[in-house]
Design an enzyme around this catalytic site. Structure first.
Site, PDB file in Angstrom:
ATOM      1  CB  CYS A  67      -1.623  -0.053   8.111  1.00 37.19           C
ATOM      2  SG  CYS A  67      -0.371   1.217   8.364  1.00 37.19           S
TER       3      CYS A  67
ATOM      4  CD  GLU B   8       5.709  -1.532  12.564  1.00 33.09           C
ATOM      5  OE1 GLU B   8       4.599  -0.965  12.604  1.00 33.09           O
ATOM      6  OE2 GLU B   8       6.595  -1.346  13.410  1.00 33.09           O
TER       7      GLU B   8
ATOM      8  N   GLY C 261       2.787  -6.133   6.983  1.00 35.58           N
ATOM      9  CA  GLY C 261       1.761  -6.840   6.216  1.00 35.58           C
ATOM     10  C   GLY C 261       0.614  -7.289   7.099  1.00 35.58           C
ATOM     11  CB  SER C 262      -2.074  -9.605   6.324  1.00 27.70           C
ATOM     12  OG  SER C 262      -1.326 -10.720   5.894  1.00 27.70           O
TER      13      SER C 262
ATOM     14  CG  ASN D 119      -0.394  -0.183   2.495  1.00 24.83           C
ATOM     15  OD1 ASN D 119       0.689  -0.749   2.636  1.00 24.83           O
ATOM     16  ND2 ASN D 119      -1.062   0.309   3.507  1.00 24.83           N
TER      17      ASN D 119
HETATM   18  P1  NAD Z   1       0.512  -9.449   3.077  1.00 27.11           P
HETATM   19  O1  NAD Z   1       0.704  -9.963   4.453  1.00 27.11           O
HETATM   20  O2  NAD Z   1      -0.369 -10.189   2.144  1.00 27.11           O
HETATM   21  O3  NAD Z   1       1.922  -9.319   2.316  1.00 27.11           O
HETATM   22  C1  NAD Z   1       3.059  -8.678   2.882  1.00 27.11           C
HETATM   23  C2  NAD Z   1       4.321  -9.329   2.372  1.00 27.11           C
HETATM   24  O4  NAD Z   1       4.304 -10.715   2.698  1.00 27.11           O
HETATM   25  C3  NAD Z   1       4.511  -9.244   0.859  1.00 27.11           C
HETATM   26  O5  NAD Z   1       5.843  -8.846   0.600  1.00 27.11           O
HETATM   27  C4  NAD Z   1       4.237 -10.659   0.375  1.00 27.11           C
HETATM   28  O6  NAD Z   1       5.069 -11.027  -0.689  1.00 27.11           O
HETATM   29  C5  NAD Z   1       4.568 -11.516   1.561  1.00 27.11           C
HETATM   30  N1  NAD Z   1       3.710 -12.712   1.619  1.00 27.11           N
HETATM   31  C6  NAD Z   1       2.400 -12.822   1.245  1.00 27.11           C
HETATM   32  N2  NAD Z   1       1.943 -14.067   1.485  1.00 27.11           N
HETATM   33  C7  NAD Z   1       2.969 -14.766   2.016  1.00 27.11           C
HETATM   34  C8  NAD Z   1       3.121 -16.106   2.463  1.00 27.11           C
HETATM   35  N3  NAD Z   1       2.113 -16.986   2.422  1.00 27.11           N
HETATM   36  N4  NAD Z   1       4.329 -16.479   2.950  1.00 27.11           N
HETATM   37  C9  NAD Z   1       5.345 -15.606   3.023  1.00 27.11           C
HETATM   38  N5  NAD Z   1       5.258 -14.334   2.592  1.00 27.11           N
HETATM   39  C10 NAD Z   1       4.095 -13.906   2.097  1.00 27.11           C
HETATM   40  O7  NAD Z   1       0.043  -7.948   3.286  1.00 27.11           O
HETATM   41  P2  NAD Z   1      -0.359  -6.891   2.191  1.00 27.11           P
HETATM   42  O8  NAD Z   1      -1.630  -7.330   1.552  1.00 27.11           O
HETATM   43  O9  NAD Z   1       0.804  -6.562   1.322  1.00 27.11           O
HETATM   44  O10 NAD Z   1      -0.636  -5.597   3.089  1.00 27.11           O
HETATM   45  C11 NAD Z   1      -1.851  -5.357   3.731  1.00 27.11           C
HETATM   46  C12 NAD Z   1      -1.747  -5.525   5.217  1.00 27.11           C
HETATM   47  O11 NAD Z   1      -0.594  -4.880   5.714  1.00 27.11           O
HETATM   48  C13 NAD Z   1      -2.917  -4.888   5.936  1.00 27.11           C
HETATM   49  O12 NAD Z   1      -3.324  -5.715   6.986  1.00 27.11           O
HETATM   50  C14 NAD Z   1      -2.326  -3.604   6.494  1.00 27.11           C
HETATM   51  O13 NAD Z   1      -2.996  -3.089   7.625  1.00 27.11           O
HETATM   52  C15 NAD Z   1      -0.936  -4.032   6.807  1.00 27.11           C
HETATM   53  N6  NAD Z   1      -0.032  -2.888   6.832  1.00 27.11           N
HETATM   54  C16 NAD Z   1       0.520  -2.536   8.024  1.00 27.11           C
HETATM   55  C17 NAD Z   1       1.350  -1.427   8.078  1.00 27.11           C
HETATM   56  C18 NAD Z   1       1.984  -1.008   9.357  1.00 27.11           C
HETATM   57  O14 NAD Z   1       2.884  -0.171   9.301  1.00 27.11           O
HETATM   58  N7  NAD Z   1       1.583  -1.523  10.515  1.00 27.11           N
HETATM   59  C19 NAD Z   1       1.607  -0.698   6.928  1.00 27.11           C
HETATM   60  C20 NAD Z   1       1.029  -1.104   5.734  1.00 27.11           C
HETATM   61  C21 NAD Z   1       0.199  -2.206   5.687  1.00 27.11           C
END
Ligand code: NAD
Length: 459
Positions: A247, A213, A191-192, A118
């Site tokens: 986020c 995060e 990420g998530s 994002n």
């Molecule tokens: P995501 O968890 O799907 O992906 C994040 C990263 O993980 C990517 O680089 C992806 O390649 C990797 N990934 C995805 N699936 C994986 C798996 N099965 N095994 C290993 N690695 C994997 O998250 P997203 O969709 O990119 O981002 C959205 C989420 O991130 C939302 O929940 C949002 O709130 C959160 N977020 C948090 C912050 C923060 O600073 N706290 C900032 C931005 C986004």
């Protein structure tokens, strides 16, 4: 451009380079940070274009929330690094007299930084600043969903830095999983929740510390003593920036029932003021990242009653800024983080009940309260837990480098920004130096009557 190496080779090369001790030199770190700053400043337009291609991100948002945010972090770090990295003298207990004690900041080694899509530029570059400042080598794994930004980061880093210090690995979840099988000295993940658990599990195998995060459902409470129009404008800005894919965006509104209709109308007005009659035509409104998220969000529009918005265009991944009225705690939209431009509104009559509902759910990353009353502010601060709080505005606490940014409970662990990023990537090594001048016999056996003496000393 330097040749691309397979991931394992990159990690091995970095480990060997780290062992040379070169990254422990502060001047070396400063020169790399200055190089990073030049890279960003010289390539601002290219970065903004990549963000536009990935998310339709308006140039102003790309500049403010991604590019300049990193430049600000760099300026702060370059200015303060010598000070942050200085060993800190601390007092030593009398029982160890004569001695001196200090805390040394030591780099961790080779760290892995995994970003989300994002804010795909700053979510890998801001942690990188602290990693390099603290004297580490770093592997970056930007999100594959923001493919243009990921490629640009990979190209720019390869052109500018020795891969022994900073290297980028591009790819999807298989690539990340292959990286996670290797040993790192720290993993910084954005990420998530779902993937956060995968990261933590993989890290546990090597006892690697993690910063997670994550996200969550951020409540935004609106009390009747707030100026309604300004409140609506600040909420609309924080919710619909980056088309709600932030986020810390307010996930849902908790509005006192005495001002619910007025606030709803004010939100309609604020959206019109920010994005015009037809936000699809606004150059200042972003798009949804991909088909999957577009469809996920479109399904949420079937809930409640649309007060404003609701229009979609699949080809353009466009979802209008939308306010949903008539939502309750049991609605499906209240189950998962929305992460898009849909804002449900739930009314309450009693603040205590609203707080109880928030506390019955996982701890959010951010919590917002609009109220002029200091008593109410204190009440909410004291009775809720969240990664951060912003009173009377939304999301701007993120850009304050003196404030820790991170989650608590299910919204994450660890925090960064400013000096905290440096701290995240440093080991605080305690060092006690004893003198040979004096050697008290108290600690040595035979202990005899020394227990009595201890009791007397510590009574
Ligand atoms: P995501 O968890 O799907 O992906 C994040 C990263 O993980 C990517 O680089 C992806 O390649 C990797 N990934 C995805 N699936 C994986 C798996 N099965 N095994 C290993 N690695 C994997 O998250 P997203 O969709 O990119 O981002 C959205 C989420 O991130 C939302 O929940 C949002 O709130 C959160 N977020 C948090 C912050 C923060 O600073 N706290 C900032 C931005 C986004």
């Amino acid at each position: 451009m330097l040749a691309q190496l397979p991931s394992l080779e990159k990690i091995t090369q970095q480990r060997q380079f780290f062992q040379t001790g070169e990254t422990r030199n502060i001047e070396f770190r400063l020169s790399q940070l200055k190089r990073l700053k030049q890279l960003i400043l010289k390539n601002q337009d290219a970065i903004a274009l990549a963000l536009k291609a990935d998310l339709g991100k308006p140039q102003f948002e790309a500049m403010g929330a991604e590019i300049l945010l990193c430049v600000e972090e760099l300026n702060l770090t370059i200015k303060n690094l010598k000070n942050w990295a200085k060993p800190q003298r601390v007092s030593a207990p009398l029982s160890q007299f004569p001695s001196s004690a200090r805390v040394i900041c030591e780099p961790l080694g080779v760290v892995l930084i995994i970003g989300a899509w994002n804010y795909p530029f700053q979510l890998v570059i801001a942690p990188l600043i602290g990693a390099i400042a603290a004297g580490n080598c770093a592997i970056l794994k930007p999100s594959e969903l923001a493919a243009n930004t990921s490629k640009l980061i990979a190209d720019l880093i390869a052109k500018t830095f020795d891969p022994k210090l900073i290297a980028v690995v591009e790819g999807g979840k298989e690539t990340t999983q292959a990286l996670l099988a290797e040993k790192f000295d720290h993993i910084f993940f954005t990420g998530s929740h779902r993937v956060g658990k995968i990261i933590m599990e993989a890290a546990a195998k090597h006892l690697t510390p993690v910063t997670l995060e994550l996200g969550g459902k951020n409540p935004c409470i609106i009390e009747p003593d707030t100026p309604v129009e300004l409140t609506a404008k600040r909420i609309a800005w924080g919710k619909f920036i980056n088309a709600g894919q932030t986020c810390i965006a307010p996930d849902y509104l908790l509005v006192h029932n005495s001002i619910k209709d007025e606030l709803c109308q004010a939100l309609v007005g604020a959206i019109r003021e920010l994005y015009g009659e037809n936000p699809a035509k606004s150059p200042d409104y972003a798009r949804i990242i991909n088909d999957f998220h577009f469809e996920r969000l479109r399904a949420l529009l079937n809930e409640g009653k649309i007060a404003v918005g609701g229009e979609t265009n699949a080809e353009e991944h466009y979802i209008a800024p939308t306010v949903l009225d008539g939502v309750n705690w049991n609605s499906e939209i209240m189950e998962e983080e929305i992460f898009g431009p849909i804002l449900p509104l739930i009314e309450y009559s009693n603040l205590e009940e609203a707080i109880a509902e928030i506390n019955a759910r996982p701890k959010p990353l951010a919590l917002y309260l609009f109220s002029k009353s200091k008593t109410t502010q204190q009440r909410v601060l004291n009775s809720t837990s969240s990664g951060g709080v912003c009173l009377n505005d939304t999301i701007v606490h993120f850009i304050s480098p003196e404030l820790p940014f991170g989650g608590v409970g299910e919204s994450g662990m660890g925090a960064y920004h400013g000096k905290l990023t440096f701290d995240t990537f440093s080991h605080k090594k305690g060092v006690l130096k004893r003198s040979f001048l004096l050697d008290l016999k108290l600690r040595y056996p035979p202990y005899g009557g020394k227990v009595k003496l201890l009791k007397w000393l510590f009574k």
